[in-house]
Design an enzyme around this catalytic site. Sequence first.
Site, PDB file in Angstrom:
ATOM      1  CD  GLU A 163      -2.903  -1.239   2.320  1.00  0.00           C
ATOM      2  OE1 GLU A 163      -2.288  -1.428   3.398  1.00  0.00           O
ATOM      3  OE2 GLU A 163      -3.985  -1.213   2.509  1.00  0.00           O
ATOM      4  CD  GLU A 209      -3.280  -6.129   4.045  1.00  0.00           C
ATOM      5  OE1 GLU A 209      -3.458  -7.006   3.032  1.00  0.00           O
ATOM      6  OE2 GLU A 209      -2.523  -5.166   3.878  1.00  0.00           O
TER       7      GLU A 209
HETATM    8  N1  T1G Z   1       4.674  -7.435  11.424  1.00  0.00           N
HETATM    9  C1  T1G Z   1       5.410  -7.612  12.645  1.00  0.00           C
HETATM   10  N2  T1G Z   1       6.248  -8.882  12.515  1.00  0.00           N
HETATM   11  C2  T1G Z   1       6.244  -9.508  11.533  1.00  0.00           C
HETATM   12  C3  T1G Z   1       5.441  -9.243  10.254  1.00  0.00           C
HETATM   13  C4  T1G Z   1       4.551  -8.107  10.266  1.00  0.00           C
HETATM   14  N3  T1G Z   1       4.021  -7.678   9.363  1.00  0.00           N
HETATM   15  N4  T1G Z   1       5.645 -10.391   9.542  1.00  0.00           N
HETATM   16  C5  T1G Z   1       6.464 -11.022   9.735  1.00  0.00           C
HETATM   17  N5  T1G Z   1       6.798 -10.787  11.339  1.00  0.00           N
HETATM   18  C6  T1G Z   1       7.729 -11.411  12.010  1.00  0.00           C
HETATM   19  C7  T1G Z   1       7.347 -12.589  12.638  1.00  0.00           C
HETATM   20  O1  T1G Z   1       6.263 -12.664  13.435  1.00  0.00           O
HETATM   21  C8  T1G Z   1       8.607 -13.474  12.952  1.00  0.00           C
HETATM   22  O2  T1G Z   1       9.000 -12.736  14.148  1.00  0.00           O
HETATM   23  C9  T1G Z   1       9.745 -12.686  11.746  1.00  0.00           C
HETATM   24  O3  T1G Z   1       9.058 -11.585  11.468  1.00  0.00           O
HETATM   25  C10 T1G Z   1       9.747 -13.665  10.738  1.00  0.00           C
HETATM   26  O4  T1G Z   1       8.797 -13.897  10.177  1.00  0.00           O
HETATM   27  C11 T1G Z   1      -2.891  -1.656   6.973  1.00  0.00           C
HETATM   28  C12 T1G Z   1      -2.677  -3.428   8.607  1.00  0.00           C
HETATM   29  C13 T1G Z   1       6.997 -11.269   5.631  1.00  0.00           C
HETATM   30  C14 T1G Z   1       6.411 -13.352   4.233  1.00  0.00           C
HETATM   31  O5  T1G Z   1       0.369 -10.430   6.852  1.00  0.00           O
HETATM   32  O6  T1G Z   1       3.599 -13.419   5.857  1.00  0.00           O
HETATM   33  O7  T1G Z   1      -0.421  -4.433   6.734  1.00  0.00           O
HETATM   34  O8  T1G Z   1       9.228 -15.033  15.270  1.00  0.00           O
HETATM   35  O9  T1G Z   1       9.099 -16.273  10.076  1.00  0.00           O
HETATM   36  O10 T1G Z   1       9.005 -17.014   6.586  1.00  0.00           O
HETATM   37  O11 T1G Z   1      -3.382  -2.980   5.446  1.00  0.00           O
HETATM   38  O12 T1G Z   1       6.430 -13.126   7.780  1.00  0.00           O
HETATM   39  O13 T1G Z   1      11.074 -13.845  14.412  1.00  0.00           O
HETATM   40  O14 T1G Z   1      10.209 -12.797  16.504  1.00  0.00           O
HETATM   41  O15 T1G Z   1       7.288 -15.473   8.705  1.00  0.00           O
HETATM   42  O16 T1G Z   1      10.750 -15.058   6.004  1.00  0.00           O
HETATM   43  C15 T1G Z   1      -0.056  -7.422   6.424  1.00  0.00           C
HETATM   44  C16 T1G Z   1       2.826 -11.358   7.383  1.00  0.00           C
HETATM   45  C17 T1G Z   1       0.020  -6.828   7.895  1.00  0.00           C
HETATM   46  C18 T1G Z   1       2.644 -10.391   6.213  1.00  0.00           C
HETATM   47  C19 T1G Z   1       8.145 -13.115   5.822  1.00  0.00           C
HETATM   48  N6  T1G Z   1       1.463  -8.496   6.222  1.00  0.00           N
HETATM   49  N7  T1G Z   1       4.173 -11.999   7.597  1.00  0.00           N
HETATM   50  O17 T1G Z   1       8.230 -14.736   6.084  1.00  0.00           O
HETATM   51  O18 T1G Z   1       9.677 -15.242   8.156  1.00  0.00           O
HETATM   52  S1  T1G Z   1      -1.349  -6.135   8.281  1.00  0.00           S
HETATM   53  C20 T1G Z   1       1.281  -9.851   6.443  1.00  0.00           C
HETATM   54  C21 T1G Z   1       4.669 -12.947   6.516  1.00  0.00           C
HETATM   55  C22 T1G Z   1      -1.041  -4.733   7.301  1.00  0.00           C
HETATM   56  C23 T1G Z   1      -2.575  -2.832   6.385  1.00  0.00           C
HETATM   57  C24 T1G Z   1      -2.486  -3.974   7.342  1.00  0.00           C
HETATM   58  C25 T1G Z   1       5.723 -13.496   6.568  1.00  0.00           C
HETATM   59  C26 T1G Z   1       6.900 -12.893   5.537  1.00  0.00           C
HETATM   60  P1  T1G Z   1       9.734 -13.718  15.109  1.00  0.00           P
HETATM   61  P2  T1G Z   1       8.567 -15.206   9.255  1.00  0.00           P
HETATM   62  P3  T1G Z   1       9.545 -15.649   6.549  1.00  0.00           P
END
Ligand code: T1G
Length: 697
Positions: free
Chosen positions: A105, A125
């Site tokens: 975004e 999301e």
């Molecule tokens: N926020 C905070 N921490 C996150 C994170 C995030 N978005 N994504 C991953 N982490 C942390 C995760 O908890 C872990 O932490 C570490 O990063 C490695 O993650 C307004 C509101 C990006 C594809 O849903 O799909 O944007 O355990 O093991 O396999 O519209 O993480 O090491 O402490 O999964 O390399 C939308 C979610 C948010 C993406 C990487 N975004 N993340 O995969 O590593 S909502 C998501 C993933 C949003 C807006 C809205 C995957 C990854 P720790 P990992 P990975």
Amino acid sequence: MSASYEVRGAIAVITLNNPPVNGLGYETRKAVAAAVEKAEDDAAVKAIVITGAGKAFSGGADIKEFGSPLALAEPNLLSLIARVEGASKPVVAAIHTVCMGGGLELSLGCHYRVVSPGAAIALPEVKLGILPGAGGTQRLPRAIGVEAALNMIVSGEPVKSELLAQIPGQKLFDRVIEGDLIEGALAFANEIAAARPLPMVRDLKCKHPDGDAYFGFARNTVNAMAKNFPAPARCVDCVEQATKARFEDGLKVEREAFAALMLTPESKALRHAFFAERAAAKVPGIPEDTATREIRSVAIIGAGTMGGGIAMNFLNAGTPVVMLEMKQEALDKGVGIIRKNYEAQVKKGKLKEDKYAERMALLSTTLSYAELGGADLVIEAVFEEIGVKRQVFEQLDAVMKPGAILASNTSTLDLDKIAAFTKRPQDVIGMHFFSPANVMRLLEVVRGAKTAPDVLMTVMKLGKKIKKTCVVSGVCDGFIGNRMIEQYSRQAGYLLDEGCTPQQVDKAAEKFGFAMGPFRMGDLAGNDIGWAIRKRRYVEKPDVRYSKTADLLCELGRFGQKTGAGWYDYVPGKRDAIPSELVNDMLVKHRADLGITPRKIGDDEIVHRLVYSLVNEGARIVEEGIALRASDIDMVYLTGYGFPLWRGGPMNYADTVGLWNVVQAMKKFAKNPADDQAFWQPAPLLARLAAEGKSFS
Ligand code: T1G
């Protein structure tokens, strides 16, 4: 510091720097806004590039901030994006590796976007029970078209950047940079530095030629597929607004939907599951960077249903497997099962012929232990009897090379006893797969008293490689999942004693959201399995009372689908569970024999006794240290026992109900003489948290 700033020639480069995935938390948002202002105030700067450090452009909003004031602290994501979009100089997003959620975004608020091939682009999301809340539902359809955007938003699945760049007329990516991304972005920025007006995605047209029909169809589809998840339908509403309303009005609808979904129990459950899955991979006291052993090949003892299913996990991951059996025909049968499974996938178009051949080429078989010595890991999947395990592990101890990991797939036996059959207990571990082993995501990793830390971390890492959700369990009868399902099954039996029919219990459980109620599950898995375990328990734990109904059923040879009859009747060749007159008569007679007057039991009592039995036993498992944390219990139930995802697991569900309320219900159950009143004493951990007004998480 969560964003760096440097000027390269006439271009300001802002780099998001909030490891591990450049989550757009408050500090990062503030730093980016300040950097944009700095670039605008610097007359020498002609254009701005925004990119991400490390392994992501940005994984989106910082989910860890959700529910805290920081998530909305200004500049919130909407304000930051508006600031970027309203900049007086062109802003170019330089995207690589991962660009998701709020990260995408943010890039859509930039005037231009250049991207490396192979980058995973997503608005995931919906997988957290929400929807893109910073303009994604309004800008993405403008950039790649309504249908492509809606598919991405409703599925939440990533799409490779080069595929999106090929969409005819797309305005998402201005250039795919094959070489060095930053160099390419700088060159691009210099090219467009003077171009005006600055292009904005929000100004693009967004129409669908047959909107009403398309969105009607889309709404029906998501409602049918996601009936327990409110977010997908709201995604459809918001994207429809993008085709009908002014941009600002569409944004308002999106913001309201986002805020409402954020508060739903379903979203809280999905966010809980997201973090629970990642927490399960962490073992307190063992550094995450512990050196692990290399697993180049795997040996499997036993070519039965479990052995074959386990083998497939490794073949799918490209790891050579040698399978051992005692007789050639058992080997041939086992390989035949594997072939059949793959051929079914090929037939459904889920597996290409060449991949199937590749995987089968990795499989070899043997009748001799001597041929296993070179394997780095051996997994035993033989008959669940301690004497058989002893024979196997004594032979493995004799032939396996030093440093090999010896794993048992035992589901109920004492792993420490098994380890003691060898001279290398530090190399022995439990890898408890769930049937069908090539399908079920759960892998209970059973840590013996002497299991070496690097052995544990090796198996945890290997589990992730074969796409399992690994949960560490200590050694106890049934480990985590089966120990809890034991209490659940006992409650199901008592409910029959007290007046329920199998279909009434199953219907209540399935209405709650279980994939399958306890009795349909028994008929599927085989009632004789539980029967064998109960016979052992009657000897080992004579004071634990079970309903006799399941034994009566097995004494009639009604083991379930495999014998054509169980709790239910079945038409040969069909799986439909038909309520059985015979079973009903059996239950009526059984109650009369016990002198029990059957009573009407409501769905709430059925569900609460089934689910709270899991919660109470789960709390005991956590406080005994068998499970490392309550959220691990949830991961076990979500990935191994068909617990409804939108409820986040038994412990999360108890938190949602409120632990005080759970304890009140248990006090009521404890007054029922037909129930196991001692069992309903709240586990000390549960009682304490409830008394303190706290929750498991
Ligand atoms: N926020 C905070 N921490 C996150 C994170 C995030 N978005 N994504 C991953 N982490 C942390 C995760 O908890 C872990 O932490 C570490 O990063 C490695 O993650 C307004 C509101 C990006 C594809 O849903 O799909 O944007 O355990 O093991 O396999 O519209 O993480 O090491 O402490 O999964 O390399 C939308 C979610 C948010 C993406 C990487 N975004 N993340 O995969 O590593 S909502 C998501 C993933 C949003 C807006 C809205 C995957 C990854 P720790 P990992 P990975």
